[in-house]
Design an enzyme around this catalytic site. Structure first.
Site, PDB file in Angstrom:
ATOM      1  CD  GLU A 168      -2.954  -1.024   2.323  1.00  0.00           C
ATOM      2  OE1 GLU A 168      -2.779  -0.204   3.237  1.00  0.00           O
ATOM      3  OE2 GLU A 168      -3.952  -1.736   2.253  1.00  0.00           O
ATOM      4  CD  GLU A 356      -3.452  -5.831   4.214  1.00  0.00           C
ATOM      5  OE1 GLU A 356      -4.284  -4.971   4.589  1.00  0.00           O
ATOM      6  OE2 GLU A 356      -2.233  -5.678   4.313  1.00  0.00           O
TER       7      GLU A 356
HETATM    8  C1  FCB Z   1      -4.009  -2.092   5.757  1.00  0.00           C
HETATM    9  C2  FCB Z   1      -2.580  -2.431   6.141  1.00  0.00           C
HETATM   10  C3  FCB Z   1      -2.486  -3.488   7.216  1.00  0.00           C
HETATM   11  C4  FCB Z   1      -3.560  -3.355   8.257  1.00  0.00           C
HETATM   12  C5  FCB Z   1      -4.930  -3.196   7.634  1.00  0.00           C
HETATM   13  C6  FCB Z   1      -6.059  -3.070   8.620  1.00  0.00           C
HETATM   14  O1  FCB Z   1      -4.053  -0.796   5.270  1.00  0.00           O
HETATM   15  O2  FCB Z   1      -1.877  -2.888   5.019  1.00  0.00           O
HETATM   16  O3  FCB Z   1      -1.185  -3.444   7.746  1.00  0.00           O
HETATM   17  O4  FCB Z   1      -3.250  -2.342   9.129  1.00  0.00           O
HETATM   18  O5  FCB Z   1      -4.930  -2.091   6.784  1.00  0.00           O
END
Ligand code: FCB
Length: 449
Positions: A168, A356
């Site tokens: 990110e 994620e």
């Molecule tokens: C994302 C991050 C991860 C975590 C989630 C909730 O932005 O990559 O490390 O904090 O959010």
């Protein structure tokens, strides 16, 4: 609709994700150098209740048991990051053999259990020594990062085939170098713009270096993204939404895909010019094997005259009377479908992995169990959207729950709990939540195929 992991097909990768600073602890163990997060968390008032990741989930000492638990739950893919300053304490130069040894043990333990390691090279914990030399604002980072990638590729590439270059970049540049709410806590437009361009160069260059050392690697990188919708059907809100969308969802992926920065829809990006050198445009592009999509919510955007640069504001969920998580993010499962659709349009990436997805809810421990129905419901509803995208022909081939265990959630500290497994931080006791058992049986169906 009842559905299980089986519906996603035999080759779909089911996993869980984590990151070094959020889980490892051992912040000074065995020769590790400090990262920007080790330093930033010690500045009073920056983190919820002044907490820090010094101990976190103590994964550094407990990885054997955590990986055993993962294996027992039938989870076959584990995404985690390497701490750059554990491996190269000052960011460049001297290598720390104990750091290499630690990751060798983690990788070998994964493989012993039949768990495929997916490594993120950079999940925000820049070596502090490099920040002292300008960090992401210094173009030298392309060389510093390149050397680090090449070293990791040489040490671990014989066993690790799935690599993610950056986590990110919009979040670590935006929150860390523009808003100052994440490490290293810098503010201002020029540090933001400089760090954007250097991170964009690193994501492509990192891919090239990894490819040259580990030629059978599957290489990707990850992006945060939110589905952006205008507040009203006015032209002004539409354009405001388009600008925010360009900044949050397109700034990094488009140069990588060979399309350049989305300056047409976001004039602000023209101001990157002072940092861009001749020949950079080609250097920003790299053909990734996959892109990692990380989506948690949507944002509603209106035009605003009081926010210069963007001329846009986000209408917060509390003003819209919608369901939210502990992060105050709206629960809106369709968002992930829209983002998969968006990313599937870039022809330069072969496939998409949801690297994620997950949620923090106020979990309660009762009689040794955590009945976190809300999290299960969140995952189920998001997976339905992923399946819909897949059935419509989008090439999405993996899903990683954020996160395996509860962990240190950056500026929010330990309050938000994202895990499938709960942690009692006083004792480091692990308890599998109901959502963890649910995920385990959901994916077991596909393991049986
Ligand atoms: C994302 C991050 C991860 C975590 C989630 C909730 O932005 O990559 O490390 O904090 O959010």
């Amino acid at each position: 609709m009842t559905f299980t992991g089986k519906d996603f097909g035999r080759d779909f990768k089911w996993g869980v994700a984590a990151a070094a600073y959020q889980t490892e602890g051992g912040w000074q163990a065995d020769g590790k150098g400090k990262s920007v997060w080790d330093v930033f968390t010690k500045v009073k008032g920056k983190i919820f209740e002044n907490q820090n990741g010094d101990i976190a989930c103590d994964f550094y000492a407990r990885y054997t048991r955590d990986l055993e638990l993962m294996a027992r739950l039938g989870i076959k893919n584990f995404r985690f990051s390497l701490s750059w300053s554990r491996i190269i304490p000052n960011g460049t130069g001297r290598v720390n053999p104990m750091g290499i040894e630690f990751y060798n043990r983690v990788i070998d333990t994964c493989l012993k259990h039949g768990i495929e390691p997916w490594i993120t090279l950079y999940h925000w914990d820049l070596p502090h020594e490099l920040e002292k030399r300008g960090g992401w604002t210094n173009r030298e980072i392309v060389n510093w990062f390149g050397d680090y990638v090449s070293l990791c590729a040489r040490y671990f590439g014989d066993r690790v085939k799935n690599w993610m270059i950056l986590n990110e970049p919009m979040v670590f540049t935006g929150a860390g170098y523009f808003l100052g709410v994440h490490a290293p806590g810098r503010k201002g437009l020029s540090s933001f713009l400089a760090s954007i361009h250097h991170a964009a160069l690193c994501q492509a260059e990192g891919g090239r270096i990894m490819r040259s050392v580990v030629n059978d690697a599957r290489i990707g990188t990850t992006f945060s993204c939110s589905y952006i919708q205008p507040y009203s059907d006015s032209g002004a809100d539409f354009l405001a939404a388009q600008r925010v969308d360009a900044l949050l969802n397109r700034t990094f992926v488009e140069p990588l895909a060979g399309l350049g920065y989305p300056v047409k829809d976001l004039k602000l990006l023209q101001r990157l010019e002072p940092w861009v050198k001749d020949g950079d445009e080609g250097k920003l592009a790299f053909k990734m094997d996959f892109v990692g999509v990380q989506n948690y919510t949507r944002e509603i955007v209106a035009r605003s005259v009081i926010t210069p640069l963007m001329w846009a504001k986000v209408i917060k969920p509390e003003k819209r009377n919608v369901e939210t998580t502990v992060m105050n993010w709206e629960v809106y499962p369709e968002s992930i479908y829209h983002m998969l659709r968006r990313f599937s349009k870039y022809s330069s990436f072969k496939e998409i992995i949801v690297s994620e997805s997950g949620a923090a809810f106020p979990d309660k421990l009762a009689d040794g169990r955590v009945h976190d129905d809300k999290r299960t419901e969140y995952l189920e509803n998001h997976l339905k959207q992923v399946l819909k995208a897949k059935q419509e022909g989008m090439n999405v081939n993996g899903y990683f729950v954020w996160s395996f265990t509860d962990n240190f959630e950056w500026a929010e500290g330990y309050k938000p709990r994202f895990g499938l497994v709960s942690i009692d931080y006083a004792t480091q006791e692990r308890i599998v939540k109901d959502s963890g058992y649910w995920y385990s049986s959901f994916i077991r169906e596909s393991n049986r195929l």
